[in-house]
Each structure stands twice: as structure tokens, then as C-alpha cells.
Write a protein that holds these residues in place. Sequence first.
Motif, PDB file in Angstrom:
ATOM      1  N   THR A   1      52.580  42.180  45.887  1.00 54.38           N
ATOM      2  CA  THR A   1      52.206  43.331  45.058  1.00 54.38           C
ATOM      3  C   THR A   1      51.953  42.950  43.602  1.00 54.38           C
ATOM      4  O   THR A   1      51.449  43.757  42.828  1.00 54.38           O
ATOM      5  N   LYS A   2      52.311  41.737  43.224  1.00 54.64           N
ATOM      6  CA  LYS A   2      52.083  41.259  41.864  1.00 54.64           C
ATOM      7  C   LYS A   2      51.041  40.154  41.872  1.00 54.64           C
ATOM      8  O   LYS A   2      51.045  39.304  42.774  1.00 54.64           O
ATOM      9  N   PRO A   3      50.151  40.147  40.891  1.00 52.10           N
ATOM     10  CA  PRO A   3      49.101  39.126  40.871  1.00 52.10           C
ATOM     11  C   PRO A   3      49.664  37.721  40.713  1.00 52.10           C
ATOM     12  O   PRO A   3      50.667  37.515  40.027  1.00 52.10           O
ATOM     13  N   TYR A   4      49.001  36.772  41.346  1.00 53.99           N
ATOM     14  CA  TYR A   4      49.386  35.370  41.211  1.00 53.99           C
ATOM     15  C   TYR A   4      48.999  34.865  39.825  1.00 53.99           C
ATOM     16  O   TYR A   4      49.686  34.034  39.232  1.00 53.99           O
ATOM     17  N   PHE A   5      47.903  35.416  39.311  1.00 56.95           N
ATOM     18  CA  PHE A   5      47.436  35.044  37.969  1.00 56.95           C
ATOM     19  C   PHE A   5      46.717  36.229  37.345  1.00 56.95           C
ATOM     20  O   PHE A   5      46.000  36.965  38.019  1.00 56.95           O
ATOM     21  N   THR A   6      46.902  36.420  36.038  1.00 57.07           N
ATOM     22  CA  THR A   6      46.222  37.474  35.287  1.00 57.07           C
ATOM     23  C   THR A   6      45.485  36.842  34.121  1.00 57.07           C
ATOM     24  O   THR A   6      46.063  36.067  33.357  1.00 57.07           O
ATOM     25  N   THR A   7      44.212  37.153  33.976  1.00 62.79           N
ATOM     26  CA  THR A   7      43.430  36.596  32.869  1.00 62.79           C
ATOM     27  C   THR A   7      43.825  37.261  31.550  1.00 62.79           C
ATOM     28  O   THR A   7      44.404  38.342  31.540  1.00 62.79           O
ATOM     29  N   LYS A   8      43.500  36.617  30.458  1.00 62.57           N
ATOM     30  CA  LYS A   8      43.835  37.149  29.137  1.00 62.57           C
ATOM     31  C   LYS A   8      42.971  38.344  28.759  1.00 62.57           C
ATOM     32  O   LYS A   8      43.411  39.242  28.036  1.00 62.57           O
ATOM     33  N   ASP A   9      41.725  38.352  29.236  1.00 62.75           N
ATOM     34  CA  ASP A   9      40.816  39.449  28.893  1.00 62.75           C
ATOM     35  C   ASP A   9      39.761  39.621  29.974  1.00 62.75           C
ATOM     36  O   ASP A   9      39.812  38.957  31.018  1.00 62.75           O
ATOM     37  N   GLY A  10      38.817  40.501  29.705  1.00 65.13           N
ATOM     38  CA  GLY A  10      37.804  40.804  30.702  1.00 65.13           C
ATOM     39  C   GLY A  10      36.586  39.914  30.667  1.00 65.13           C
ATOM     40  O   GLY A  10      35.622  40.159  31.405  1.00 65.13           O
ATOM     41  N   THR A  11      36.612  38.888  29.830  1.00 64.52           N
ATOM     42  CA  THR A  11      35.462  37.978  29.768  1.00 64.52           C
ATOM     43  C   THR A  11      35.599  36.800  30.727  1.00 64.52           C
ATOM     44  O   THR A  11      34.646  36.065  30.947  1.00 64.52           O
ATOM     45  N   ALA A  12      36.802  36.622  31.294  1.00 65.04           N
ATOM     46  CA  ALA A  12      37.044  35.492  32.201  1.00 65.04           C
ATOM     47  C   ALA A  12      36.180  35.625  33.454  1.00 65.04           C
ATOM     48  O   ALA A  12      35.943  36.720  33.946  1.00 65.04           O
ATOM     49  N   LYS A  13      35.736  34.480  33.961  1.00 67.04           N
ATOM     50  CA  LYS A  13      34.898  34.482  35.159  1.00 67.04           C
ATOM     51  C   LYS A  13      35.416  33.518  36.219  1.00 67.04           C
ATOM     52  O   LYS A  13      34.793  33.372  37.279  1.00 67.04           O
ATOM     53  N   SER A  14      36.545  32.866  35.919  1.00 61.63           N
ATOM     54  CA  SER A  14      37.075  31.924  36.900  1.00 61.63           C
ATOM     55  C   SER A  14      38.557  31.654  36.655  1.00 61.63           C
ATOM     56  O   SER A  14      39.089  31.978  35.591  1.00 61.63           O
ATOM     57  N   TYR A  15      39.190  31.064  37.656  1.00 59.23           N
ATOM     58  CA  TYR A  15      40.591  30.665  37.568  1.00 59.23           C
ATOM     59  C   TYR A  15      40.757  29.354  38.327  1.00 59.23           C
ATOM     60  O   TYR A  15      40.286  29.213  39.456  1.00 59.23           O
ATOM     61  N   LYS A  16      41.423  28.400  37.678  1.00 57.10           N
ATOM     62  CA  LYS A  16      41.659  27.108  38.309  1.00 57.10           C
ATOM     63  C   LYS A  16      43.118  27.009  38.717  1.00 57.10           C
ATOM     64  O   LYS A  16      44.007  26.952  37.873  1.00 57.10           O
ATOM     65  N   ASN A  17      43.353  27.000  40.005  1.00 59.93           N
ATOM     66  CA  ASN A  17      44.708  26.925  40.553  1.00 59.93           C
ATOM     67  C   ASN A  17      45.081  25.449  40.738  1.00 59.93           C
ATOM     68  O   ASN A  17      44.494  24.739  41.540  1.00 59.93           O
ATOM     69  N   THR A  18      46.083  25.000  39.965  1.00 56.16           N
ATOM     70  CA  THR A  18      46.522  23.597  40.051  1.00 56.16           C
ATOM     71  C   THR A  18      47.985  23.470  40.453  1.00 56.16           C
ATOM     72  O   THR A  18      48.469  22.366  40.639  1.00 56.16           O
ATOM     73  N   LYS A  19      48.681  24.611  40.577  1.00 55.66           N
ATOM     74  CA  LYS A  19      50.107  24.563  40.877  1.00 55.66           C
ATOM     75  C   LYS A  19      50.395  25.090  42.286  1.00 55.66           C
ATOM     76  O   LYS A  19      49.678  25.930  42.817  1.00 55.66           O
ATOM     77  N   SER A  20      51.482  24.573  42.858  1.00 55.74           N
ATOM     78  CA  SER A  20      51.970  25.040  44.165  1.00 55.74           C
ATOM     79  C   SER A  20      50.895  24.968  45.234  1.00 55.74           C
ATOM     80  O   SER A  20      50.709  25.893  46.031  1.00 55.74           O
ATOM     81  N   LEU A  21      50.187  23.865  45.251  1.00 55.39           N
ATOM     82  CA  LEU A  21      49.187  23.625  46.285  1.00 55.39           C
ATOM     83  C   LEU A  21      49.682  22.535  47.233  1.00 55.39           C
ATOM     84  O   LEU A  21      50.175  21.502  46.780  1.00 55.39           O
TER      85      LEU A  21
END
Length: 208
Positions: free
Chosen positions: A154-174
Motif C-alpha cells: 500500500t506504500k510506494p517503493y519510491f516517490t519522486t521529488k516532483d512531477g518532472t521526473a520521467k524515470s527511476y533507477k532501482n539499484t537496491k534489494s535486487l
Amino acid sequence: ITLDEKAAVEAACGLIDAYIENYGDDAIVTGDVETVYEFDFTDLEVAAVETMIAKIDPTAKPLDVEAIKAAREAYDALGETTISAEMYAKLLSLETLAAEVNNRLIAGVRGTSLTASSTAVKGAIKVTWKKSAGYKVDYYEVYRSTKKSSGYGTKPYFTTKDGTAKSYKNTKSLKKGTRYYYKVRGVRVIDGKKYYTQWSNKAYRVAK
């Protein structure tokens, strides 16, 4: 005396009250001091609220919703004091227009779609998304799971700082060889309440 001087006048009246309390019947308040002590700011406060309302253009695009909220707060602060019927009617009309604007905005945000995709390199998975045009968002929430249809929480794994973000790089817990699913949604805060875009499609990759 102006409305900007109200705090100073109230402070001065407090000193006068203390003076009268100390000297009782011997205290004499006259002249300019008497003028300050007996000054009533009601007419100035009413005029200030009416000026706030009068300055708001109901035909402006975009409508100044924040100015309408400020006018309502100023009016409510008057307490039992009233403004002219004409100005009050305009305030109500402006609030109706603001509600219509917000309703359209909420519907637009809820109707906004996202398309997500992903790529993988050693030690990282990058999730990229594209939002449909028309309505901005304040930020994005990225959810992750190792199952396609459940496990996102129910909680996001990641939240961007603002609405201009267009991607997320997951480097942890993989974990190498594990398939990870990602879904994204945009968030817009309107009048202190969160509204969400549609969910993106589920983008997935196997960690390398």
C-alpha cells in the motif's frame, strides 16, 4: 490610522488599559490617545475584504482559485461583521466557479494515463514512464513486486521529488535472476487532498 497599523494600535490600547487599571479614576485619556483608544477598524476591515473580492476577475484564465480562498478566509475572519450583499454574492459566485474548475481538474488528473517501460543492466533496473498530455502532477509513485498481480503493498517503493521526473533507477534489494514488476502513478494535490492518475501498465525485467 490604517489597517496596517492595527497591531500597533492594539498594543497601544493594551498599554492604555494597564494605565487605567493602575490609576483608576485619576487616569484621563484625551486627545490623540483617546482617538487611538476608541478607533474602530471594522469599516477598514470590511473595505479590505470587499477590495479583495472586487479585484478577482471571474473571466480570468486560469481562474485565481488561491485569491478566492484568501477572500473567503478574510471574510470569515470578520466574524459577525458583514460586507455588502453585492460583494458577498460575487464571493459565492466565485466559489462556485472555483469548485467547477477543481472538479474539471480532478477529472482530468484521474483520466491521465501513463505508459511505462523498463531496461536492465548489471545491478540495476531502470523504469521509464510517459504521461499523457493535459494535466500536470506534483510527483510520481513507483510500486514494485516480484509478482505480476499482487505484492505491491500500500506504500510506494519510491516517490519522486516532483512531477518532472520521467524515470527511476532501482539499484537496491535486487536479486540476480528474479523478475521484478513495476507500476507507476502520478499524484496531484488539490485543496490538500491527493488525487491519482490511472496506473501505468506493469513494466518488468529480470535482474542481472
